[in-house]
Scaffold this active site. Structure first.
Site, PDB file in Angstrom:
ATOM      1  N   LYS A  51     -15.534  58.840  82.837  1.00 19.52           N
ATOM      2  CA  LYS A  51     -14.834  57.869  81.732  1.00 19.52           C
ATOM      3  C   LYS A  51     -16.518  57.417  80.994  1.00 19.52           C
ATOM      4  CE  LYS A  51     -11.090  56.791  83.802  1.00 19.52           C
ATOM      5  NZ  LYS A  51      -9.537  55.985  84.342  1.00 19.52           N
ATOM      6  N   GLN A  95      -8.303  50.101  85.018  1.00 22.79           N
ATOM      7  CA  GLN A  95      -8.510  50.890  86.290  1.00 22.79           C
ATOM      8  C   GLN A  95      -7.783  50.202  87.044  1.00 22.79           C
ATOM      9  OE1 GLN A  95     -10.317  53.959  85.970  1.00 22.79           O
ATOM     10  NE2 GLN A  95      -9.568  54.689  88.229  1.00 22.79           N
ATOM     11  N   ASP A 118      -4.519  54.361  78.123  1.00 26.74           N
ATOM     12  CA  ASP A 118      -3.575  55.016  79.261  1.00 26.74           C
ATOM     13  C   ASP A 118      -2.270  54.997  78.942  1.00 26.74           C
ATOM     14  OD1 ASP A 118      -4.984  55.458  81.774  1.00 26.74           O
ATOM     15  OD2 ASP A 118      -5.574  53.101  81.837  1.00 26.74           O
TER      16      ASP A 118
END
Ligand code: GUN
Length: 290
Positions: A51, A95, A118
Site C-alpha cells: 500500500k 490493518q 477502508d
C-alpha cells in the site's frame, strides 16, 4: 477459460490518480494517508508495504505507525484520535487482523468516517447498506466490481453468490452488488450454511472469500460460471524460495475447464484492492478541500 488479471485495470486507476496528483497546485496539500500496523503479522506487514509503494507511485504522502502486539485498546484508540485530529491527514487505515485483546469493531468505528479509507466504519457500512454509494466503499468489493467492469462482465439480473460474511469482503460485496448499479440477486453463504455446494452451483458469479486455502473446487462451480477468488493464503512449500507459496481460496487447477472465467491469485483482486484504496484516499482528500 478467461483469466481475469487485475494488474491492467489496477494500473489504469494508478495512472489516473498520478495525473490527478500532478494537476494539483504546486505547494498545496497533497493526499496523505496513515497506515497503522499492530504487531508482527508477516502478511499484514507485506500488505502495508504494498500500500505504501502504491501511495508513493501515485504521489501521495504516506506514514506508517507501528505499534507492538501488546498495545492496549485504549492506547490504540488514543493513536487513532490523534490521527483523526491531524488536519494534514486525509486517510487512516488500521490493518487487520488485530490482536485478539482488541475489538476490531471498536477500532474501525473510532476512525473518523471521512478519513475511513477502508470503508469499515458503521457510518460508511450503513450508507452502503442503504444503497447510498456516496460514502467510502470497502476496497476489496470495489476492486471486484472494477475487475468485472473491466472485463465487460455484467452483474445485472445475475445470481451472485458470496462465500464468506466478513466485514472486509463478504458483507460489503453482497450490499454492493445488491445496489441498483449492479442489480444482482445476491446470496451469502457462511460457516452456518447448509448445502453450500448446491447454492454455489447456482451462481452465475461466485465470489469466494472464505479464508480457507483452495477450499472451492469443481464441485462448487457451475459450467461457465465466473469465479472471483478473493483469498490470499500462505501455504508451506519447501521448494519455494520463501518457504511458502501464495494460493487463493479456490483450487484453480480443479476449477479450470469448468469455470468460464477465474481471477488468479496472486495478480487478480489483490492489485485492485490496493488501487481502490488509493482511489478512496483521493476521494477523502477531495472531500476535505470542499
Ligand atoms: N486485512 C485484510 N484485508 C484488509 C483490508 O482491506 N483492510 C484492512 N485494514 N485490513 C485488511
Amino acid at each position: 477459460m478467461q483469466l481475469l488479471e487485475g494488474t491492467l485495470p489496477a494500473q489504469a486507476i494508478i495512472d489516473r490518480l498520478q495525473s490527478a496528483v500532478r494537476a494539483l497546485p504546486v505547494g498545496g496539500p497533497r493526499p496523505t494517508v496513515a497506515f497503522v500496523l499492530v504487531g508482527e503479522d508477516g502478511p499484514s506487514a507485506t500488505y502495508v508495504a504494498r500500500k505504501q509503494i502504491a501511495a508513493e507511485q501515485v504521489g501521495f504522502i504516506s506514514r506508517v505507525i507501528r505499534l507492538p502486539e501488546t498495545v492496549s485498546e485504549a492506547a490504540l484508540l488514543q493513536v487513532i484520535q490523534g490521527l483523526n485530529e491531524d488536519a494534514s491527514l486525509h486517510g487512516i487505515l488500521v490493518q487487520a487482523p488485530l490482536p485478539s485483546h482488541i475489538c476490531g469493531l471498536t477500532i474501525f468505528n473510532a476512525v473518523l468516517p471521512t478519513k475511513d479509507v477502508d470503508g469499515f466504519h458503521a457510518q460508511n457500512v450503513g450508507r452502503l447498506c442503504q444503497g447510498d454509494l456516496g460514502g467510502l466503499i470497502p476496497c476489496t468489493p470495489a476492486g471486484v466490481a472494477e475487475l468485472l467492469r473491466f472485463y465487460g462482465i455484467s452483474t445485472a439480473g445475475k445470481h451472485v453468490v458470496v462465500l464468506g460474511r466478513s466485514l472486509t469482503v463478504g458483507r460489503p460485496a453482497a450490499f454492493l452488488f445488491l445496489e441498483k448499479t449492479w442489480n444482482a440477486t445476491v446470496t451469502i453463504c457462511h460457516t452456518g450454511t447448509q448445502n453450500v455446494k448446491a447454492i454455489a452451483q447456482q451462481a452465475d458469479i461466485l465470489i469466494v472469500a472464505t479464508g480457507r486455502p483452495e477450499w472451492v473446487n469443481e464441485t462448487h462451480v457451475r459450467p461457465g460460471a465466473i469465479v472471483i477468488d478473493v483469498g490470499i493464503n500462505r501455504v508451506v512449500d519447501a521448494a519455494a524460495k520463501r518457504g511458502y507459496r501464495l494460493v487463493g481460496d479456490v483450487d484453480r487447477k480443479r476449477v479450470e475447464g469448468i469455470a468460464g472465467a477465474i481471477s488468479p491469485v496472486p495478480g487478480g483482486v489483490g492489485p485492485l484492492t490496493v488501487a481502490k484504496l488509493m482511489d478512496n484516499t483521493y476521494l477523502a482528500f477531495s472531500h476535505s478541500l470542499a
